[in-house]
Design a protein around this motif. Structure first.
Motif, PDB file in Angstrom:
ATOM      1  N   LYS A   1       4.987   8.880   3.752  1.00 19.55           N
ATOM      2  CA  LYS A   1       5.727  10.111   4.025  1.00 19.55           C
ATOM      3  C   LYS A   1       6.434  10.657   2.778  1.00 19.55           C
ATOM      4  O   LYS A   1       6.383  11.841   2.503  1.00 19.55           O
ATOM      5  N   ASN A   2       7.073   9.788   2.010  1.00 17.57           N
ATOM      6  CA  ASN A   2       7.863  10.269   0.878  1.00 17.57           C
ATOM      7  C   ASN A   2       7.463   9.656  -0.462  1.00 17.57           C
ATOM      8  O   ASN A   2       8.157   9.832  -1.448  1.00 17.57           O
ATOM      9  N   LYS A   3       6.345   8.905  -0.498  1.00 21.08           N
ATOM     10  CA  LYS A   3       5.890   8.344  -1.764  1.00 21.08           C
ATOM     11  C   LYS A   3       4.401   8.038  -1.699  1.00 21.08           C
ATOM     12  O   LYS A   3       3.797   8.045  -0.634  1.00 21.08           O
ATOM     13  N   GLU A   4       3.837   7.797  -2.864  1.00 19.44           N
ATOM     14  CA  GLU A   4       2.448   7.389  -2.982  1.00 19.44           C
ATOM     15  C   GLU A   4       2.383   6.068  -3.726  1.00 19.44           C
ATOM     16  O   GLU A   4       3.157   5.836  -4.645  1.00 19.44           O
ATOM     17  N   ILE A   5       1.457   5.224  -3.309  1.00 20.31           N
ATOM     18  CA  ILE A   5       1.206   3.971  -4.010  1.00 20.31           C
ATOM     19  C   ILE A   5      -0.147   4.129  -4.683  1.00 20.31           C
ATOM     20  O   ILE A   5      -1.153   4.340  -4.017  1.00 20.31           O
ATOM     21  N   LEU A   6      -0.152   4.054  -6.021  1.00 26.49           N
ATOM     22  CA  LEU A   6      -1.377   4.212  -6.796  1.00 26.49           C
ATOM     23  C   LEU A   6      -1.809   2.850  -7.325  1.00 26.49           C
ATOM     24  O   LEU A   6      -0.996   2.104  -7.860  1.00 26.49           O
ATOM     25  N   ILE A   7      -3.081   2.544  -7.192  1.00 22.25           N
ATOM     26  CA  ILE A   7      -3.633   1.310  -7.740  1.00 22.25           C
ATOM     27  C   ILE A   7      -4.782   1.724  -8.649  1.00 22.25           C
ATOM     28  O   ILE A   7      -5.814   2.197  -8.190  1.00 22.25           O
ATOM     29  N   LYS A   8      -4.564   1.564  -9.968  1.00 29.57           N
ATOM     30  CA  LYS A   8      -5.563   1.954 -10.965  1.00 29.57           C
ATOM     31  C   LYS A   8      -6.520   0.797 -11.217  1.00 29.57           C
ATOM     32  O   LYS A   8      -6.120  -0.363 -11.231  1.00 29.57           O
ATOM     33  N   ASN A   9      -7.781   1.110 -11.450  1.00 31.75           N
ATOM     34  CA  ASN A   9      -8.835   0.133 -11.732  1.00 31.75           C
ATOM     35  C   ASN A   9      -8.781  -1.061 -10.785  1.00 31.75           C
ATOM     36  O   ASN A   9      -8.679  -2.213 -11.223  1.00 31.75           O
ATOM     37  N   PRO A  10      -8.818  -0.821  -9.476  1.00 25.38           N
ATOM     38  CA  PRO A  10      -8.678  -1.913  -8.511  1.00 25.38           C
ATOM     39  C   PRO A  10      -9.974  -2.694  -8.322  1.00 25.38           C
ATOM     40  O   PRO A  10     -11.065  -2.214  -8.616  1.00 25.38           O
ATOM     41  N   LYS A  11      -9.812  -3.907  -7.846  1.00 30.75           N
ATOM     42  CA  LYS A  11     -10.949  -4.694  -7.378  1.00 30.75           C
ATOM     43  C   LYS A  11     -10.874  -4.588  -5.855  1.00 30.75           C
ATOM     44  O   LYS A  11      -9.868  -4.953  -5.247  1.00 30.75           O
ATOM     45  N   VAL A  12     -11.925  -4.046  -5.241  1.00 31.68           N
ATOM     46  CA  VAL A  12     -11.917  -3.778  -3.810  1.00 31.68           C
ATOM     47  C   VAL A  12     -13.020  -4.595  -3.140  1.00 31.68           C
ATOM     48  O   VAL A  12     -14.168  -4.581  -3.578  1.00 31.68           O
ATOM     49  N   ASN A  13     -12.635  -5.321  -2.092  1.00 29.94           N
ATOM     50  CA  ASN A  13     -13.582  -6.076  -1.276  1.00 29.94           C
ATOM     51  C   ASN A  13     -13.555  -5.496   0.130  1.00 29.94           C
ATOM     52  O   ASN A  13     -12.499  -5.130   0.635  1.00 29.94           O
ATOM     53  N   LEU A  14     -14.721  -5.450   0.747  1.00 28.58           N
ATOM     54  CA  LEU A  14     -14.848  -4.989   2.125  1.00 28.58           C
ATOM     55  C   LEU A  14     -15.250  -6.179   2.971  1.00 28.58           C
ATOM     56  O   LEU A  14     -16.276  -6.805   2.713  1.00 28.58           O
ATOM     57  N   MET A  15     -14.405  -6.513   3.957  1.00 34.33           N
ATOM     58  CA  MET A  15     -14.702  -7.631   4.838  1.00 34.33           C
ATOM     59  C   MET A  15     -15.006  -7.083   6.225  1.00 34.33           C
ATOM     60  O   MET A  15     -14.264  -6.247   6.739  1.00 34.33           O
ATOM     61  N   ASN A  16     -16.104  -7.555   6.791  1.00 31.20           N
ATOM     62  CA  ASN A  16     -16.490  -7.149   8.131  1.00 31.20           C
ATOM     63  C   ASN A  16     -16.431  -8.389   9.014  1.00 31.20           C
ATOM     64  O   ASN A  16     -17.122  -9.367   8.763  1.00 31.20           O
ATOM     65  N   PHE A  17     -15.575  -8.346  10.020  1.00 30.27           N
ATOM     66  CA  PHE A  17     -15.411  -9.477  10.924  1.00 30.27           C
ATOM     67  C   PHE A  17     -15.350  -8.952  12.345  1.00 30.27           C
ATOM     68  O   PHE A  17     -14.459  -8.176  12.686  1.00 30.27           O
ATOM     69  N   MET A  18     -16.321  -9.321  13.145  1.00 25.85           N
ATOM     70  CA  MET A  18     -16.391  -8.918  14.551  1.00 25.85           C
ATOM     71  C   MET A  18     -16.323  -7.398  14.712  1.00 25.85           C
ATOM     72  O   MET A  18     -15.601  -6.879  15.556  1.00 25.85           O
ATOM     73  N   GLY A  19     -17.020  -6.676  13.844  1.00 24.98           N
ATOM     74  CA  GLY A  19     -17.094  -5.226  13.952  1.00 24.98           C
ATOM     75  C   GLY A  19     -15.922  -4.472  13.351  1.00 24.98           C
ATOM     76  O   GLY A  19     -15.903  -3.254  13.363  1.00 24.98           O
ATOM     77  N   GLN A  20     -14.936  -5.180  12.826  1.00 25.23           N
ATOM     78  CA  GLN A  20     -13.784  -4.523  12.211  1.00 25.23           C
ATOM     79  C   GLN A  20     -13.891  -4.623  10.699  1.00 25.23           C
ATOM     80  O   GLN A  20     -14.167  -5.693  10.160  1.00 25.23           O
TER      81      GLN A  20
END
Length: 118
Positions: free
Chosen positions: A40-59
């Motif tokens: 609402k009143n701020k932003e969280i920026l993450i530069k050059n992130p390492k992103v993993n996608l986990m799929n567990f039971m359809g989520q």
């Protein structure tokens, strides 16, 4: 859970097998340059992130690691055109002046009209 964090290759392979048996699938998301989380009143920026996608039971769950920077955000006040038109006709000023008065009054029609009539 950080896959592979501090594990030897044998432990990592066992963990991956266990995850697969439980129906969990984890993949690296390639090409991500920045992640922005808007609050609402701020932003969280993450530069050059390492992103993993986990799929567990359809989520799907995203795991993001990287250097975090927070910054405050001022919400842009949106003034409807109808409000600008109303203030303009009520006070006899231009639409630009009416818009400026509405912004100064925080979008309050009555206050904007009163301020322009002074």
């Amino acid at each position: 859970m950080l896959p592979g964090a501090g594990m030897n290759p044998k432990q990592l392979k066992q963990m991956q097998r266990s995850m697969k048996q439980m129906g969990m699938d984890m993949k690296d998301v390639k090409g991500v340059t920045e992640v922005v989380i808007k609050l609402k009143n701020k932003e969280i920026l993450i530069k050059n992130p390492k992103v993993n996608l986990m799929n567990f039971m359809g989520q799907e769950t995203y795991q993001i690691t990287g250097k975090v920077k927070e910054q405050a955000v001022e919400a842009e006040l949106e003034i409807p055109d109808d409000d600008v038109e109303l203030v303009s006709t009520q006070t006899g000023v231009t639409k630009e002046e009416a818009l400026k008065a509405l912004k100064a009054a925080g979008g309050d029609l009555a206050e904007a009209i009163l301020n322009l009539q002074k």
